[in-house]
Design an enzyme around this catalytic site. Structure first.
Site, PDB file in Angstrom:
ATOM      1  N   GLU A 139       1.529   6.851   1.725  1.00  0.00           N
ATOM      2  CA  GLU A 139       0.980   6.342   2.983  1.00  0.00           C
ATOM      3  C   GLU A 139       0.243   5.036   2.703  1.00  0.00           C
ATOM      4  O   GLU A 139      -0.059   4.740   1.547  1.00  0.00           O
ATOM      5  CB  GLU A 139       0.047   7.380   3.617  1.00  0.00           C
ATOM      6  CG  GLU A 139      -1.084   7.791   2.729  1.00  0.00           C
ATOM      7  CD  GLU A 139      -1.560   9.224   3.034  1.00  0.00           C
ATOM      8  OE1 GLU A 139      -2.716   9.355   3.407  1.00  0.00           O
ATOM      9  OE2 GLU A 139      -0.780  10.194   2.887  1.00  0.00           O
ATOM     10  N   LYS A 144      -2.664   2.402   2.102  1.00  0.00           N
ATOM     11  CA  LYS A 144      -4.054   2.488   1.673  1.00  0.00           C
ATOM     12  C   LYS A 144      -4.858   1.634   2.653  1.00  0.00           C
ATOM     13  O   LYS A 144      -4.726   0.416   2.677  1.00  0.00           O
ATOM     14  CB  LYS A 144      -4.219   1.979   0.241  1.00  0.00           C
ATOM     15  CG  LYS A 144      -5.631   2.192  -0.281  1.00  0.00           C
ATOM     16  CD  LYS A 144      -5.730   1.850  -1.759  1.00  0.00           C
ATOM     17  CE  LYS A 144      -7.066   2.246  -2.349  1.00  0.00           C
ATOM     18  NZ  LYS A 144      -8.232   1.631  -1.679  1.00  0.00           N
ATOM     19  N   ASP A 185      -7.895  -0.202   4.402  1.00  0.00           N
ATOM     20  CA  ASP A 185      -9.043  -0.901   3.844  1.00  0.00           C
ATOM     21  C   ASP A 185     -10.252  -0.683   4.745  1.00  0.00           C
ATOM     22  O   ASP A 185     -10.568  -1.500   5.596  1.00  0.00           O
ATOM     23  CB  ASP A 185      -8.711  -2.387   3.712  1.00  0.00           C
ATOM     24  CG  ASP A 185      -9.631  -3.068   2.712  1.00  0.00           C
ATOM     25  OD1 ASP A 185     -10.458  -2.355   2.109  1.00  0.00           O
ATOM     26  OD2 ASP A 185      -9.524  -4.282   2.541  1.00  0.00           O
ATOM     27  N   TYR A 242      -6.611  11.733   6.364  1.00  0.00           N
ATOM     28  CA  TYR A 242      -5.566  11.904   5.361  1.00  0.00           C
ATOM     29  C   TYR A 242      -5.826  13.014   4.354  1.00  0.00           C
ATOM     30  O   TYR A 242      -5.086  13.153   3.400  1.00  0.00           O
ATOM     31  CB  TYR A 242      -5.310  10.596   4.616  1.00  0.00           C
ATOM     32  CG  TYR A 242      -6.547   9.885   4.104  1.00  0.00           C
ATOM     33  CD1 TYR A 242      -7.346  10.461   3.113  1.00  0.00           C
ATOM     34  CD2 TYR A 242      -6.920   8.651   4.618  1.00  0.00           C
ATOM     35  CE1 TYR A 242      -8.475   9.822   2.648  1.00  0.00           C
ATOM     36  CE2 TYR A 242      -8.050   7.998   4.146  1.00  0.00           C
ATOM     37  CZ  TYR A 242      -8.828   8.586   3.163  1.00  0.00           C
ATOM     38  OH  TYR A 242      -9.952   7.957   2.702  1.00  0.00           O
ATOM     39  N   LYS A 244      -1.499  -1.092  -5.530  1.00  0.00           N
ATOM     40  CA  LYS A 244      -2.090  -2.216  -4.803  1.00  0.00           C
ATOM     41  C   LYS A 244      -1.060  -3.285  -4.437  1.00  0.00           C
ATOM     42  O   LYS A 244      -0.208  -3.634  -5.257  1.00  0.00           O
ATOM     43  CB  LYS A 244      -3.196  -2.857  -5.663  1.00  0.00           C
ATOM     44  CG  LYS A 244      -4.428  -1.975  -5.848  1.00  0.00           C
ATOM     45  CD  LYS A 244      -5.134  -1.757  -4.544  1.00  0.00           C
ATOM     46  CE  LYS A 244      -6.611  -1.468  -4.660  1.00  0.00           C
ATOM     47  NZ  LYS A 244      -7.515  -2.532  -4.848  1.00  0.00           N
ATOM     48  N   CYS A 250      -7.482 -44.813   4.219  1.00  0.00           N
ATOM     49  CA  CYS A 250      -6.257 -44.005   4.152  1.00  0.00           C
ATOM     50  C   CYS A 250      -5.682 -44.075   2.740  1.00  0.00           C
ATOM     51  O   CYS A 250      -5.459 -45.174   2.219  1.00  0.00           O
ATOM     52  CB  CYS A 250      -5.240 -44.526   5.162  1.00  0.00           C
ATOM     53  SG  CYS A 250      -3.603 -43.758   4.994  1.00  0.00           S
ATOM     54  N   CYS A 254      -2.061 -46.078   3.058  1.00  0.00           N
ATOM     55  CA  CYS A 254      -1.930 -47.504   3.362  1.00  0.00           C
ATOM     56  C   CYS A 254      -3.209 -48.294   3.076  1.00  0.00           C
ATOM     57  O   CYS A 254      -3.203 -49.524   3.158  1.00  0.00           O
ATOM     58  CB  CYS A 254      -1.510 -47.695   4.824  1.00  0.00           C
ATOM     59  SG  CYS A 254      -2.801 -47.246   5.999  1.00  0.00           S
ATOM     60  N   CYS A 302      -5.875 -41.912  10.379  1.00  0.00           N
ATOM     61  CA  CYS A 302      -5.564 -43.248   9.917  1.00  0.00           C
ATOM     62  C   CYS A 302      -5.124 -44.014  11.153  1.00  0.00           C
ATOM     63  O   CYS A 302      -4.179 -43.627  11.834  1.00  0.00           O
ATOM     64  CB  CYS A 302      -4.430 -43.216   8.896  1.00  0.00           C
ATOM     65  SG  CYS A 302      -3.723 -44.849   8.607  1.00  0.00           S
ATOM     66  N   CYS A 355       1.253 -47.474   9.176  1.00  0.00           N
ATOM     67  CA  CYS A 355       1.099 -46.703   7.935  1.00  0.00           C
ATOM     68  C   CYS A 355       2.430 -46.013   7.618  1.00  0.00           C
ATOM     69  O   CYS A 355       2.986 -45.314   8.478  1.00  0.00           O
ATOM     70  CB  CYS A 355      -0.006 -45.662   8.111  1.00  0.00           C
ATOM     71  SG  CYS A 355      -0.204 -44.561   6.700  1.00  0.00           S
TER      72      CYS A 355
HETATM   73  S1  IVH Z   1      -6.540   9.798  -0.538  1.00  0.00           S
HETATM   74  C1  IVH Z   1      -9.668  11.373  -4.067  1.00  0.00           C
HETATM   75  N1  IVH Z   1      -5.352   8.222   1.101  1.00  0.00           N
HETATM   76  O1  IVH Z   1      -9.186   4.573  -1.036  1.00  0.00           O
HETATM   77  C2  IVH Z   1      -9.431  10.305  -3.102  1.00  0.00           C
HETATM   78  N2  IVH Z   1      -7.414   7.508   0.173  1.00  0.00           N
HETATM   79  O2  IVH Z   1      -9.942   3.519  -3.601  1.00  0.00           O
HETATM   80  C3  IVH Z   1      -8.171  10.592  -2.376  1.00  0.00           C
HETATM   81  N3  IVH Z   1      -8.131   5.304   0.952  1.00  0.00           N
HETATM   82  O3  IVH Z   1     -11.844   6.766  -1.569  1.00  0.00           O
HETATM   83  C4  IVH Z   1      -8.093   9.698  -1.270  1.00  0.00           C
HETATM   84  N4  IVH Z   1      -6.422   4.933   2.278  1.00  0.00           N
HETATM   85  O4  IVH Z   1     -11.483   5.787   0.812  1.00  0.00           O
HETATM   86  C5  IVH Z   1      -6.414   8.396   0.320  1.00  0.00           C
HETATM   87  N5  IVH Z   1      -4.155   6.935   2.591  1.00  0.00           N
HETATM   88  C6  IVH Z   1      -5.232   7.092   1.821  1.00  0.00           C
HETATM   89  C7  IVH Z   1      -6.246   6.136   1.707  1.00  0.00           C
HETATM   90  C8  IVH Z   1      -7.324   6.376   0.868  1.00  0.00           C
HETATM   91  C9  IVH Z   1      -7.549   4.454   1.822  1.00  0.00           C
HETATM   92  C10 IVH Z   1      -9.387   5.022   0.267  1.00  0.00           C
HETATM   93  C11 IVH Z   1     -10.308   6.192   0.164  1.00  0.00           C
HETATM   94  C12 IVH Z   1     -10.564   6.316  -1.317  1.00  0.00           C
HETATM   95  C13 IVH Z   1     -10.314   4.950  -1.769  1.00  0.00           C
HETATM   96  C14 IVH Z   1     -10.077   4.844  -3.230  1.00  0.00           C
END
Ligand code: IVH
Length: 695
Positions: free
Chosen positions: A114, A116, A118, A230, A319, A413, A416, A431, A436
């Site tokens: 899934e 990640k 932010d 999640y 990442k 410039c 020119c 300019c 130019c």
């Molecule tokens: S599972 C034991 N699923 O990323 C932690 N974490 O850098 C298992 N995070 O602390 C987490 N998206 O805050 C999981 N789809 C996702 C996530 C996710 C973002 C975050 C979460 C975790 C951190 C680690």
């Protein structure tokens, strides 16, 4: 690694501690996450190489930051962990191999993957189906009680949605997820902050963190936080779940927001495909993702794999290439654009950001350089998101070397040497030299562009060469180019010179609105060029139009009218138009039927065969179509006439005789184009004179 490892380790720990505090506790990081990750990775590598220098309180073993005493502490029953990172496919494969080694001869099975997200990890506890308490991750063991704020998150159920037949709710259920601020909400928030003269947030994650830690929940509510769920934490009761995928499905059925991009994938190849896809589409999402989380789907195997001090072994964060990084800014220079605009840009030490190595980044304009407080020698944050051009976000104040001085915009410039000018109240510097070379090239590039005169075989490189050689000084010069000389130039040849000649030739017939757009009159984009052409119909009418007449064009008004009038009143513009007219350009608008030619052949079919003297086959067809007619490839009883040049096709001439279709010569064809009338064409020039197979 050169130098004293112990000293470097101490230096890294101190630096990481400082950044961690800004990130986790102050919600105000100084450097991008990717740079923070690098510092941690360097420290981890050093500690691994020198186990005697390892320490239990190293940031490599720590999760998150200190809880804020403003909020009551919450002890997590199940610790909230972090994730180990994989920065490329090799590190992903290495993780999978470590997992497989631990499992021995049992299959690791499918992966649950899934995005990640932010944002910030959150734990939400339900008792008897009712939201009871919510806490931040904190240091993983103890978090902060933010129940009142989390309760404001739309979409997070206050009470579990139990389906008929799903049984009683678990006595206790802890759901974990990521709280985030949608990009749209982030932009709206920063707009409000600016309107109130308050500090805007640097990114959505910090905005989400700041919003979640408000003392007044009504402020949190106004921010519009969201959540993706999640994971389960502690649970008492509920169904038997065998996999992460089943967990997500169950959470969804209880009414929790579960991200729609979660997938169960059978192989690492498929995982890599998923990540590539996520990378390509990350900017289509209304929330920020910085990678994919890859998890072993089978919960029994997860339990067996367990965790180390910091993170589970059954998951890894893969990442995406970072979009922000720091690097050193070597110098600030100014580039001149096709309109003469002078744009400051940074020369940088090469840095890999947004998936490419960047060595220059825009600084937009003079005020931006000041606002971002960047100076040559500074460490700066560079951002490149998607296809957007790289930009310098700001400098890192703590890294500024001694003795730097604020940068000053150059006065002349760089192309020119003439003075640069910035008008009162304007953001941009220009300019002001019409001649130019960069501007000359820019004007011709625009004139020849696809939406303007569409001169296919004239590229920027050719324009640059011709201008540099002195063969071309403005757009009218295109129609006087010496193609013999061009054919003899390096890199050209008879064929490419002829292609260029033909594409310039074809541009003479473009309708007035394209020519107007191609002249790059300020305020006259494509839409306004069409309005101008359709309102006045001829170039002469525009040249003669009073400012009031121009302002009366629907959608124009005084500003556009003044700009158009001023442009056409410039003697240089008049001169250019005169020379374009001499070159035979169309100075008339298309008629309603879409062509400047009189519509003499509307709906009628004229077929052409053999070689004509004054027209290529394509030109003859184009002339018919331009007058509203059709020019099909074959003769039928509905054909108005067959135009036969030298060596006509026998089958067409035979077919015409059979169907009673007149066969005409070129001169008759020319009159037919003009009048649309066959009878008016000279009968003496009719089919009888054609030496075809039928006669
Ligand atoms: S599972 C034991 N699923 O990323 C932690 N974490 O850098 C298992 N995070 O602390 C987490 N998206 O805050 C999981 N789809 C996702 C996530 C996710 C973002 C975050 C979460 C975790 C951190 C680690």
């Amino acid at each position: 690694m050169a130098g004293d490892p112990q000293a470097r380790i101490q230096e890294l720990r101190a630096e990481i501690d400082r950044h961690a505090r800004r990130y986790f506790e102050l919600d105000d990081p100084e450097i991008p996450d990717a740079d923070y990750d690098r510092l941690l990775a360097e420290l981890a590598a050093l500690e691994k190489a020198h186990p005697d220098l390892a320490s239990a309180d190293s940031p490599t073993r720590r999760i998150g930051g200190q809880p804020n005493p403003v909020f009551s502490p919450v002890a997590h029953v199940v610790p909230m962990m972090s994730l180990h990172n994989a920065f490329d496919r090799n590190e992903l494969r290495a993780w999978a191999e470590r997992v497989q080694r631990r499992l021995g001869d049992r299959e690791a099975g499918a992966y649950a993957v899934e995005p990640k997200f932010d944002g910030l990890a959150i734990s939400v506890l339900y008792r008897d189906g009712q939201m009871a308490r919510a806490a931040t991750r904190g240091d993983g063991r103890t978090g902060e009680d933010v129940t009142g704020n989390v309760a404001t998150i739309a979409g997070l159920p206050r009470r579990l949605a139990l389906r008929p037949g799903s049984g009683p709710p678990p006595d206790m259920l802890e759901v974990r997820g990521e709280v985030y601020l949608a990009l749209s909400a982030f932009e709206a928030l920063n707009q409000r902050q600016r309107d109130r003269d308050e500090k805007s947030y640097v990114n959505p994650r910090n905005a989400a963190a700041g919003s979640l830690r408000q003392k007044d929940p009504s402020i949190t509510a106004e921010r519009g936080l969201s959540i993706w769920c999640y994971q389960l934490g502690a649970i008492d009761g509920g169904p038997r779940l065998a996999s992460h995928t089943e967990t997500l499905e169950w959470l969804d059925s209880l009414g929790f927001p579960v991200n729609e991009h979660a997938a169960r994938l059978e192989s690492l190849d498929a995982v890599e495909g998923y990540v590539a896809d996520l990378e390509a589409r990350r900017h289509d999402l209304d929330y920020e993702v910085d990678g994919a989380v890859v998890k072993i789907d089978d919960l029994a195997l997860q339990a067996e794999l367990g965790a180390d001090a910091k993170a589970p072994r059954w998951a890894v964060a893969y990442k995406l290439p970072p979009e922000e990084r720091t690097t050193t800014l070597r110098d600030i220079e100014v580039s001149i654009g096709p309109s003469g605009q002078a744009t400051p840009f940074a020369r940088l030490d090469p840095v890999f950001v947004g998936g490419v190595t960047v060595t220059t980044a825009t600084l937009h304009n003079e005020d931006q350089v000041a606002a971002k407080d960047v100076r040559p020698g500074d460490t700066v944050i560079v951002r490149r998101a998607g296809d957007v051009i790289p930009e310098v976000v700001r400098s890192v104040p703590s890294a500024r070397p001694e003795g730097t001085v604020p940068w000053e915009f150059p006065r002349h410039c760089p192309v020119c040497g003439q003075p640069l000018r910035r008008d009162e109240g304007a953001a941009a510097t220009f300019c002001a030299n019409f001649g130019c070379p960069r501007q000359v090239r820019g004007r011709i590039e625009h004139f020849a562009g696809r939406m303007a005169m569409d001169i296919e075989f004239l590229g920027e490189k050719n324009i640059d060469r011709f201008v540099t050689n002195g063969m071309l000084a403005d757009a009218a010069g295109l129609y006087r180019l010496d193609f013999n000389r061009i054919a003899a130039m390096k890199g050209f040849g008879a064929v490419s010179a002829e292609n260029l000649r033909a594409s310039i030739e074809a541009s003479r017939r473009r309708p007035l609105h394209r020519l107007l757009f191609g002249l790059r009159i300020p305020e006259i984009g494509q839409a306004n060029a069409r309005l101008l052409a359709s309102s006045f119909e001829t170039m002469d009418a525009i040249l003669a139009a009073a400012e009031d007449d121009l302002a009366a064009v629907e959608g124009f008004g005084p500003v556009i009218a003044a700009s158009v009038r001023a442009w056409f009143d410039d003697p240089r513009a008049r001169d250019l138009i005169d020379r374009l007219r001499e070159a035979g350009l169309q100075m008339k608008a298309e008629t309603a039927a879409g062509s400047a030619a009189p519509q003499t052949l509307t709906g009628r079919a004229v077929v052409v065969t053999g070689t004509l003297e004054g027209f290529s086959r394509d030109q003859a067809r184009a002339a018919i179509v331009a007058r509203g007619g059709k020019s099909p490839g074959g003769v039928s009883s509905r054909t108005l006439a067959l135009v036969a040049g030298a060596e006509p096709g026998a089958s067409k001439v035979n077919k015409a005789a059979e169907a009673g279709v007149p066969v005409i010569d070129e001169a008759t064809f020319v009159r037919l184009l003009e009048t649309g009338d066959l009878d008016a064409a000279d009968p003496g020039a009719g089919g009888a004179e054609i030496s075809g197979p039928e006669s």
